[in-house]
Design a protein around this motif. Sequence first.
Motif, PDB file in Angstrom:
ATOM      1  N   THR A 259       0.863  -1.184   0.000  1.00 18.48           N
ATOM      2  CA  THR A 259       0.000   0.000   0.000  1.00 18.48           C
ATOM      3  C   THR A 259       0.893   1.226   0.000  1.00 18.48           C
ATOM      4  O   THR A 259       0.570   2.234  -0.599  1.00 18.48           O
ATOM      5  CB  THR A 259      -0.930   0.033   1.233  1.00 18.48           C
ATOM      6  OG1 THR A 259      -0.142  -0.108   2.409  1.00 18.48           O
ATOM      7  CG2 THR A 259      -1.954  -1.064   1.148  1.00 18.48           C
TER       8      THR A 259
ATOM      9  N   ARG B  63      -6.947  -8.347  -5.516  1.00 20.73           N
ATOM     10  CA  ARG B  63      -7.203  -7.078  -4.831  1.00 20.73           C
ATOM     11  C   ARG B  63      -8.119  -7.285  -3.615  1.00 20.73           C
ATOM     12  O   ARG B  63      -7.889  -6.698  -2.561  1.00 20.73           O
ATOM     13  CB  ARG B  63      -7.810  -6.051  -5.786  1.00 20.73           C
ATOM     14  CG  ARG B  63      -6.925  -5.668  -6.972  1.00 20.73           C
ATOM     15  CD  ARG B  63      -5.646  -4.993  -6.581  1.00 20.73           C
ATOM     16  NE  ARG B  63      -5.881  -3.625  -6.149  1.00 20.73           N
ATOM     17  CZ  ARG B  63      -4.951  -2.823  -5.646  1.00 20.73           C
ATOM     18  NH1 ARG B  63      -3.707  -3.246  -5.512  1.00 20.73           N
ATOM     19  NH2 ARG B  63      -5.245  -1.610  -5.276  1.00 20.73           N
ATOM     20  N   ILE B  64      -9.113  -8.124  -3.751  1.00 20.34           N
ATOM     21  CA  ILE B  64     -10.006  -8.399  -2.615  1.00 20.34           C
ATOM     22  C   ILE B  64      -9.225  -9.067  -1.493  1.00 20.34           C
ATOM     23  O   ILE B  64      -9.348  -8.683  -0.324  1.00 20.34           O
ATOM     24  CB  ILE B  64     -11.205  -9.272  -3.050  1.00 20.34           C
ATOM     25  CG1 ILE B  64     -12.147  -8.469  -3.939  1.00 20.34           C
ATOM     26  CG2 ILE B  64     -11.954  -9.817  -1.827  1.00 20.34           C
ATOM     27  CD1 ILE B  64     -13.232  -9.305  -4.604  1.00 20.34           C
ATOM     28  N   ARG B  65      -8.414 -10.050  -1.825  1.00 22.28           N
ATOM     29  CA  ARG B  65      -7.649 -10.774  -0.813  1.00 22.28           C
ATOM     30  C   ARG B  65      -6.613  -9.880  -0.133  1.00 22.28           C
ATOM     31  O   ARG B  65      -6.218 -10.130   0.994  1.00 22.28           O
ATOM     32  CB  ARG B  65      -6.972 -11.987  -1.441  1.00 22.28           C
ATOM     33  CG  ARG B  65      -8.002 -13.046  -1.828  1.00 22.28           C
ATOM     34  CD  ARG B  65      -7.392 -14.190  -2.539  1.00 22.28           C
ATOM     35  NE  ARG B  65      -6.809 -15.086  -1.551  1.00 22.28           N
ATOM     36  CZ  ARG B  65      -5.996 -16.081  -1.857  1.00 22.28           C
ATOM     37  NH1 ARG B  65      -5.672 -16.292  -3.107  1.00 22.28           N
ATOM     38  NH2 ARG B  65      -5.510 -16.866  -0.923  1.00 22.28           N
ATOM     39  N   ASN B  66      -6.169  -8.839  -0.824  1.00 23.78           N
ATOM     40  CA  ASN B  66      -5.208  -7.903  -0.240  1.00 23.78           C
ATOM     41  C   ASN B  66      -5.897  -6.690   0.377  1.00 23.78           C
ATOM     42  O   ASN B  66      -5.288  -5.646   0.564  1.00 23.78           O
ATOM     43  CB  ASN B  66      -4.183  -7.468  -1.290  1.00 23.78           C
ATOM     44  CG  ASN B  66      -3.226  -8.581  -1.626  1.00 23.78           C
ATOM     45  OD1 ASN B  66      -2.777  -9.309  -0.751  1.00 23.78           O
ATOM     46  ND2 ASN B  66      -2.922  -8.735  -2.901  1.00 23.78           N
ATOM     47  N   GLN B  67      -7.192  -6.847   0.661  1.00 24.53           N
ATOM     48  CA  GLN B  67      -7.970  -5.816   1.355  1.00 24.53           C
ATOM     49  C   GLN B  67      -8.173  -4.543   0.531  1.00 24.53           C
ATOM     50  O   GLN B  67      -8.133  -3.429   1.067  1.00 24.53           O
ATOM     51  CB  GLN B  67      -7.338  -5.469   2.711  1.00 24.53           C
ATOM     52  CG  GLN B  67      -7.110  -6.668   3.619  1.00 24.53           C
ATOM     53  CD  GLN B  67      -8.398  -7.413   3.932  1.00 24.53           C
ATOM     54  OE1 GLN B  67      -9.404  -6.795   4.268  1.00 24.53           O
ATOM     55  NE2 GLN B  67      -8.376  -8.728   3.811  1.00 24.53           N
TER      56      GLN B  67
ATOM     57  N   PRO C 189     -11.122  -3.776  -1.522  1.00 23.14           N
ATOM     58  CA  PRO C 189     -12.447  -4.032  -2.103  1.00 23.14           C
ATOM     59  C   PRO C 189     -12.907  -2.861  -2.957  1.00 23.14           C
ATOM     60  O   PRO C 189     -12.298  -1.780  -2.941  1.00 23.14           O
ATOM     61  CB  PRO C 189     -13.334  -4.191  -0.870  1.00 23.14           C
ATOM     62  CG  PRO C 189     -12.680  -3.344   0.151  1.00 23.14           C
ATOM     63  CD  PRO C 189     -11.193  -3.453  -0.107  1.00 23.14           C
TER      64      PRO C 189
ATOM     65  N   ILE D 232     -14.117 -16.032  -0.038  1.00 28.34           N
ATOM     66  CA  ILE D 232     -14.373 -14.580  -0.058  1.00 28.34           C
ATOM     67  C   ILE D 232     -15.862 -14.317  -0.202  1.00 28.34           C
ATOM     68  O   ILE D 232     -16.609 -15.161  -0.597  1.00 28.34           O
ATOM     69  CB  ILE D 232     -13.601 -13.854  -1.172  1.00 28.34           C
ATOM     70  CG1 ILE D 232     -13.893 -14.472  -2.539  1.00 28.34           C
ATOM     71  CG2 ILE D 232     -12.121 -13.849  -0.882  1.00 28.34           C
ATOM     72  CD1 ILE D 232     -13.389 -13.679  -3.693  1.00 28.34           C
TER      73      ILE D 232
END
Length: 168
Positions: free
Chosen positions: A12, A131-135, A137, A168
């Motif tokens: 990030t 991207r979802i798994r890496n927070q 959303p 997920i």
Amino acid sequence: TALLKLLILDHTSIHFDTLADQLYVSSSTLTRRLGKLESLLEHYQLTLTRKKNLLSIQGNENSKRQLIYDMIVRETNANFHSPEKLKKYFANLNFVRIQEIVIAAVSSHNYYLEPCHTFNLIINLMVTLSRIRNQFPMEYPESSMPADSTEYLIAQDICQKLGEHWCI
């Protein structure tokens, strides 16, 4: 591309000196590369920020996903038969399993997708899952597609199977 991958996929934010070390470049070389990167990011309405020597890419999540998708397509030269190149981007995602899920969902509804469209769909799904798994959303607007349309049912099947497989 390594610079962009580190900034948009792996972190990030990342410290300027850490990034220079990971890329094995001097501070001045990194500064020049970051300047070139900023012009690319502008095309996606993204910006590179630097606060207290922490670098990050800021902007809309949809734009970030589009950038990642374009980067992958550019690097793979749209070669639809080289899923091994995707491992550089998605080490924790199984291309073959996603492909099986997509093909099964499409086939179960007696639908046909050209191989190039199947590959593009799989890349988009991998970007989304990653991207979802890496927070990271993203809010999606309500679909205007009829819930009984074949495309909607295929998408629903794919989402259900991916959700079950990756929790997920």
